[in-house]
Design a protein around this motif. Structure first.
Motif, short mmCIF file in Angstrom:
data_model
loop_
_atom_site.label_atom_id
_atom_site.label_comp_id
_atom_site.label_asym_id
_atom_site.label_seq_id
_atom_site.Cartn_x
_atom_site.Cartn_y
_atom_site.Cartn_z
N VAL A 111 0.73 -1.15 -0.12
CA VAL A 111 0.07 -0.18 -0.27
C VAL A 111 0.98 1.12 0.10
CG1 VAL A 111 -1.29 1.58 1.27
CG2 VAL A 111 -1.60 -1.26 1.05
N LYS A 114 2.04 1.74 -2.70
CA LYS A 114 1.18 2.08 -4.28
C LYS A 114 0.66 1.00 -5.03
CE LYS A 114 1.77 7.06 -3.69
NZ LYS A 114 1.85 8.36 -4.12
N ALA A 115 0.65 -0.16 -5.20
CA ALA A 115 0.86 -1.07 -5.55
C ALA A 115 -0.81 -1.67 -6.03
CB ALA A 115 1.42 -2.32 -4.59
N LYS A 116 -1.36 -2.24 -6.96
CA LYS A 116 -3.08 -1.74 -7.51
C LYS A 116 -3.13 -3.44 -6.01
CE LYS A 116 -2.25 -0.51 -12.39
NZ LYS A 116 -3.10 -1.06 -13.11
N TYR A 117 -4.63 -2.89 -6.31
CA TYR A 117 -4.61 -4.21 -5.34
C TYR A 117 -5.69 -5.48 -5.91
CZ TYR A 117 -8.26 -5.98 -1.67
OH TYR A 117 -8.69 -6.98 -1.11
N GLU A 118 -5.19 -5.22 -7.44
CA GLU A 118 -5.03 -6.44 -7.76
C GLU A 118 -4.31 -7.40 -7.25
OE1 GLU A 118 -5.91 -4.01 -9.23
OE2 GLU A 118 -7.95 -4.59 -9.23
N ASP A 119 -3.34 -6.77 -7.74
CA ASP A 119 -1.65 -6.86 -7.58
C ASP A 119 -1.23 -7.88 -6.44
OD1 ASP A 119 -1.15 -6.46 -10.24
OD2 ASP A 119 -0.55 -4.28 -9.91
N GLU A 121 -3.82 -8.65 -3.99
CA GLU A 121 -4.76 -10.03 -3.66
C GLU A 121 -3.57 -11.43 -4.58
OE1 GLU A 121 -6.57 -10.88 -2.04
OE2 GLU A 121 -7.79 -9.05 -1.80
N GLN A 122 -2.62 -10.80 -6.22
CA GLN A 122 -1.94 -11.78 -6.90
C GLN A 122 -0.67 -12.23 -5.48
OE1 GLN A 122 -1.16 -10.49 -10.46
NE2 GLN A 122 -2.61 -11.87 -11.66
#
Length: 252
Positions: A111, A114-119, A121-122
């Motif tokens: 977070v 600033k990573a994407k939430y989808e990344d 979760e992956q």
């Protein structure tokens, strides 16, 4: 090829009118995929050395590089960014936030990056299976056991896919069963290529490493390599070295 290089590292603190040399002259190289334990008596300089490697402290002299990055020249803002992108941390007291559930504790460094939430979760899915924490991700740290908290902390450290995993007394707050489980995990991720550097007082914990450094009075006093030895044989050598280290101090 060395991933981390320290050349003649010194660290001096001022206490009142006195100067204390916590580190007098430390030079070492850690290769990619290595698993190094650092041991020594209280006050030997282990934590100071770890803090310098973690960019939480700056050396008074010498040079430290992770790959080609000179860590001694990072300002506070760049050091924080460097830690997020290159280092993972596992602490004795877990350092989890009770106001966040376990999933969000694990996601925290991503977070901040600033990573994407989808990344996120992956990355979490295979880690959660590996660490057997799938059923506790939506619970809070105060609702789970110490061993489970340390697995959450390990997931938080590993989810960034760090160049270097730094562990400060990682088994210190665990019983023998949970300590063994955490060290088995370290074995596994090291086998998969993760570089680990660990400070510990425990000869049992150090016996899982590939290499053990003994620090005394701010210098590297001795070094052991595990090679093809069993953990039991390596444990005995580490214990003998600790005895010799203590004996040298007692004779002064």
């Amino acid at each position: 090829m060395p991933i981390l290089t320290l050349e003649h590292i010194k660290r001096t603190f001022t206490e009142g009118q006195n100067k204390v040399e916590a580190l007098k002259d430390i030079s070492l190289k850690i290769d990619a995929g290595d698993y190094v334990a650092i041991m020594g008596e209280s006050g030997a300089g282990k934590t100071t050395l770890l803090n310098i490697m973690a960019t939480l402290d700056q050396p008074s002299g010498g040079e430290i590089k992770l790959k080609e990055q000179d860590l001694s020249k990072l300002n506070e803002k760049n050091a924080a960014k460097f830690r997020r992108e290159n280092l993972g941390f596992v602490f004795q007291n877990f350092n989890l936030l009770d106001t966040f559930n376990n999933r969000d504790n694990i996601f925290l460094p991503l977070v901040l990056a600033k990573a994407k939430y989808e990344d996120m979760e992956q990355r979490l899915d295979p880690l959660a299976k590996q660490l057997e924490i799938e059923q506790i991700l939506d619970r809070f740290p105060y609702e789970i056991s110490g061993g489970q908290r340390q697995r959450i902390a390990a997931a938080r450290a590993l989810i960034t896919q760090p160049e270097l995993l730094l562990a400060d007394e990682p088994t210190g707050a665990l019983d023998s069963k949970n300590a063994a489980a955490l060290l088995d995990l370290f074995d596994q991720v090291n086998y998969e290529g993760q570089t680990i550097l660990m400070v510990t007082h425990s000869a049992v914990t150090a016996s899982y490493s590939k290499r053990t450094l003994f620090i005394k009075d701010g210098r590297i006093y001795h070094e052991l390599f595990r090679g093809e030895q069993s953990k039991a044989a390596y444990f005995e050598k580490i214990t003998n070295s600790l005895t010799a280290l203590a004996s040298k101090g007692a004779k002064r």
